[in-house]
Structure formats: structure tokens, C-alpha cells
Design a protein around this motif. Structure first.
Motif, PDB file in Angstrom:
ATOM      1  N   ASP A 160      12.395  -1.578   3.004  1.00 31.19           N
ATOM      2  CA  ASP A 160      11.549  -2.352   3.913  1.00 31.19           C
ATOM      3  C   ASP A 160      10.132  -1.777   3.865  1.00 31.19           C
ATOM      4  O   ASP A 160       9.848  -0.838   3.117  1.00 31.19           O
ATOM      5  N   ARG A 161       9.260  -2.330   4.673  1.00 31.37           N
ATOM      6  CA  ARG A 161       7.866  -1.883   4.662  1.00 31.37           C
ATOM      7  C   ARG A 161       7.713  -0.460   5.175  1.00 31.37           C
ATOM      8  O   ARG A 161       6.843   0.283   4.721  1.00 31.37           O
ATOM      9  N   GLU A 162       8.550  -0.062   6.107  1.00 28.27           N
ATOM     10  CA  GLU A 162       8.473   1.305   6.606  1.00 28.27           C
ATOM     11  C   GLU A 162       8.851   2.305   5.515  1.00 28.27           C
ATOM     12  O   GLU A 162       8.256   3.388   5.417  1.00 28.27           O
ATOM     13  N   TYR A 164       8.299   1.901   2.343  1.00 26.32           N
ATOM     14  CA  TYR A 164       7.146   1.981   1.436  1.00 26.32           C
ATOM     15  C   TYR A 164       6.038   2.821   2.057  1.00 26.32           C
ATOM     16  O   TYR A 164       5.391   3.620   1.385  1.00 26.32           O
ATOM     17  N   ARG A 165       5.854   2.649   3.353  1.00 27.73           N
ATOM     18  CA  ARG A 165       4.857   3.460   4.063  1.00 27.73           C
ATOM     19  C   ARG A 165       5.220   4.944   3.959  1.00 27.73           C
ATOM     20  O   ARG A 165       4.345   5.795   3.699  1.00 27.73           O
ATOM     21  N   ASP A 184      -3.149   2.003   5.235  1.00 27.59           N
ATOM     22  CA  ASP A 184      -1.865   1.355   5.503  1.00 27.59           C
ATOM     23  C   ASP A 184      -1.906  -0.117   5.100  1.00 27.59           C
ATOM     24  O   ASP A 184      -0.980  -0.627   4.444  1.00 27.59           O
ATOM     25  N   ALA A 185      -2.978  -0.809   5.449  1.00 28.88           N
ATOM     26  CA  ALA A 185      -3.103  -2.224   5.073  1.00 28.88           C
ATOM     27  C   ALA A 185      -3.173  -2.393   3.562  1.00 28.88           C
ATOM     28  O   ALA A 185      -2.593  -3.330   2.998  1.00 28.88           O
ATOM     29  N   GLN A 188       0.314  -1.886   2.031  1.00 31.37           N
ATOM     30  CA  GLN A 188       1.220  -2.972   2.396  1.00 31.37           C
ATOM     31  C   GLN A 188       0.888  -4.266   1.658  1.00 31.37           C
ATOM     32  O   GLN A 188       1.772  -5.084   1.394  1.00 31.37           O
ATOM     33  N   ARG A 189      -0.387  -4.472   1.301  1.00 28.09           N
ATOM     34  CA  ARG A 189      -0.751  -5.667   0.532  1.00 28.09           C
ATOM     35  C   ARG A 189      -0.094  -5.653  -0.845  1.00 28.09           C
ATOM     36  O   ARG A 189       0.126  -6.708  -1.447  1.00 28.09           O
ATOM     37  N   LEU A 191       2.958  -4.777  -1.489  1.00 30.30           N
ATOM     38  CA  LEU A 191       4.407  -4.948  -1.432  1.00 30.30           C
ATOM     39  C   LEU A 191       4.793  -6.418  -1.455  1.00 30.30           C
ATOM     40  O   LEU A 191       4.166  -7.256  -0.814  1.00 30.30           O
ATOM     41  N   SER A 200       6.556  -3.218  -5.645  1.00 34.63           N
ATOM     42  CA  SER A 200       5.126  -3.413  -5.876  1.00 34.63           C
ATOM     43  C   SER A 200       4.893  -4.782  -6.504  1.00 34.63           C
ATOM     44  O   SER A 200       5.662  -5.240  -7.357  1.00 34.63           O
TER      45      SER A 200
END
Length: 296
Positions: A160-162, A164-165, A184-185, A188-189, A191, A200
Motif C-alpha cells: 500500500d502507500r504506507e 512505499y512511504r 511525500d507527495a 506518492q505520485r 506509485l 513504481s
């Protein structure tokens, strides 16, 4: 974060996606910012914050990345240079300032040579000067040597996005105060896909083609042939925050920087990423852009 708008510009094969941070006053200068090999337009978010509307900043997602992932090949540094010229033409600017980070700096240099009528001064950020490829390496070995960890990421999946963060927050380049809402933005762009197998959005074919293309004679020669003055802001530290950066004084001398139209400036206490995305680096880049864009 500074608000931006998404625009699309016709280029060969389709439309190039770009982000536009508008200036506070009509008629302000226009600056185009080009990202690195596995990055995207939001890598310029911290610079946009520091510019604070004094110029219009437009940053494209280069062909094969993020919002421009649907653009077909051929890829390569020359293709990106021509896309940058098409973007400048669509913006209607007169010899706009062109900036580039990492691979984007090589694109910027080549674009200024191929399309001198479109661009004014250049700002190169930790890129633009290269070296001939070692002849004993295959294309794959060359890519591993240049951006091995970044290439590895392109074949990974994330729940999930977390996740990847967390992956990025563990990266040595973003430790300490290297993390911010803009970073962070930006990550996330990149993903895409659905949980639990997100990945990616950079196309491997595009990254591979572009990476090998950095060693082409035309690309290596461009920074020596640029028609307008340029500033190179080089980071003291490297991609993994190691003490040796991509450049130092002796490497720049070996690459032929003395005697060119490029003024080289070292940015201390930043690495290859934070020279663009960190607070200090973004202020240095914004300052260079304003000096290049605003008549003196």
C-alpha cells in the motif's frame, strides 16, 4: 504545499503531462524544471515553495513516467529534449529558463543545443557533465553501475502507500530533516496499481533507454556546446548520502567544466536528492532560477 494545476501539452505521439505553479503576477518569467531518471514532476515541489510565485514554474512528467507513462517511445535524452522544446512553445515563453536535476540536467543541456531559440539561461542541478562509458560493461552492467538501487525499485511491489512511504523514509538520502510534505507527495505520485501489489509508475524500458543514452556522444558534448550561460549546482554528497558525490572539483576538471559557459557552485550539506528536495537545496535552486529569470 504550494497549489499547482495539471496541464497537458501535445508532443510527438500524444500529450505530455506537466504541473504548473503559477506566478503571483501576470507577465512573470517562466521556468521549466526537468526531473531525474526515475523521478516525476513533483520532485520540484520544494523549489516551487521557495519560489513563492515570483515566477511561473512548469515541471513535466517526462515521457515514460507518472502522468506521461502512456506516451510511447522512442525514449532517450533527445526525445525528452524535443518534448521540453514543445512544452516551451506551448507555454508561449520567449527563451524560457530551463533547469534540470540529474538526468534532467543532461536533457536541459541537449535541449538548449537542439532548440536555442526556445531557451535562455540554464540551471543544472547535480548533472549535465558526464564521462564516456567504460567499454568493458554491457548495457545492463552499465545501468547497474549508474543507478542500481533505483533500477531495483522499479521491479518491486508494495502492499500500500504506507509501505512505499516507509521504503523511502528508510533511504539514507532522506534521513534527518530530508523528509517533508513535498517529498511525500513526490514519491506518492510515482506509485501506481492496486493494493496489495502497487509499484513504481516509471516504465523500465524508458529508464533503461534513457540511462544508456546518457553516454551517447551527442549527450556528453551538449554541456560544452550550450549557447547561453549556465549555473551548475552540485551536491557535496552522493545518491546514498555518501561523502563522495557525483562531482567534486577534480571530477569537474576532468569532465572539462573549466572554460565552458557553466559556472559551477558547490552546495554543502546536501546529497544528490536533497540538493533539489531539501530545504537548503531548494533555496539554492530557487535563487539560481530567479537570478537566471529576472533581468538584471
Amino acid at each position: 504545499m504550494i497549489p499547482y494545476e495539471e496541464i497537458r501539452v501535445p508532443v510527438t505521439g500524444g500529450e505530455l503531462a506537466a504541473l504548473r505553479w503559477p506566478a503571483g503576477e501576470p507577465g512573470a518569467p517562466v521556468v521549466i524544471g526537468l526531473h531525474g531518471i526515475t523521478a516525476n514532476a513533483l520532485s520540484w515541489g520544494a523549489v516551487a515553495r521557495e519560489l513563492a510565485g515570483r515566477v511561473t514554474l512548469v515541471a513535466p512528467d517526462l515521457r515514460g513516467r507518472a502522468g506521461s507513462a502512456g506516451l510511447p517511445g522512442p525514449y532517450g535524452i533527445a526525445a525528452h529534449a524535443d518534448d521540453a522544446a514543445a512544452l516551451a512553445a506551448a507555454l508561449g515563453g520567449d527563451r524560457v529558463v530551463l533547469a534540470g536535476h540529474s538526468m534532467g540536467a543532461f536533457v536541459a543541456a541537449l535541449a538548449s543545443v537542439r532548440h536555442p531559440e526556445r531557451f535562455g539561461e540554464l540551471v543544472l542541478v547535480d548533472g549535465g557533465f558526464g564521462f564516456p562509458a567504460p567499454t568493458h560493461l554491457s548495457a545492463d552492467e552499465l545501468m547497474t553501475a549508474v543507478i542500481g538501487p533505483a533500477m531495483d525499485r522499479l521491479s518491486m511491489t508494495f502492499a500500500d502507500r504506507e509501505a512505499y512511504r516507509s521504503f523511502w523514509r528508510a533511504h539514507p538520502a532522506f534521513g534527518g530533516d530530508g523528509w517533508s510534505p513535498e517529498v511525500d507527495a513526490y514519491i506518492q505520485r510515482d506509485l501506481t496499481g492496486q493494493e496489495p501489489a502497487m509499484r513504481s509508475g516509471c516504465l523500465l524500458e524508458a529508464v533503461r533507454t534513457d540511462g544508456v543514452g546518457l553516454f551517447q556522444d551527442e549527450v556528453l558534448a551538449a554541456v560544452h556546446e550550450i549557447p547561453a550561460p549556465a549555473t551548475l549546482l552540485w551536491a557535496r554528497r552522493g545518491l546514498m548520502n555518501e561523502e563522495q558525490g557525483l562531482y567534486d572539483e577534480s571530477r569537474l576538471a576532468a569532465a572539462g567544466q573549466p572554460g565552458t559557459k557553466v559556472t559551477a557552485v558547490c552546495v554543502e550539506d546536501v546529497n544528490h536528492y536533497t540538493v533539489l528536495t531539501g530545504g537548503k537545496g531548494a533555496r539554492e535552486v530557487a535563487g539560481a532560477l530567479l537570478r537566471a529569470a529576472v533581468p538584471r
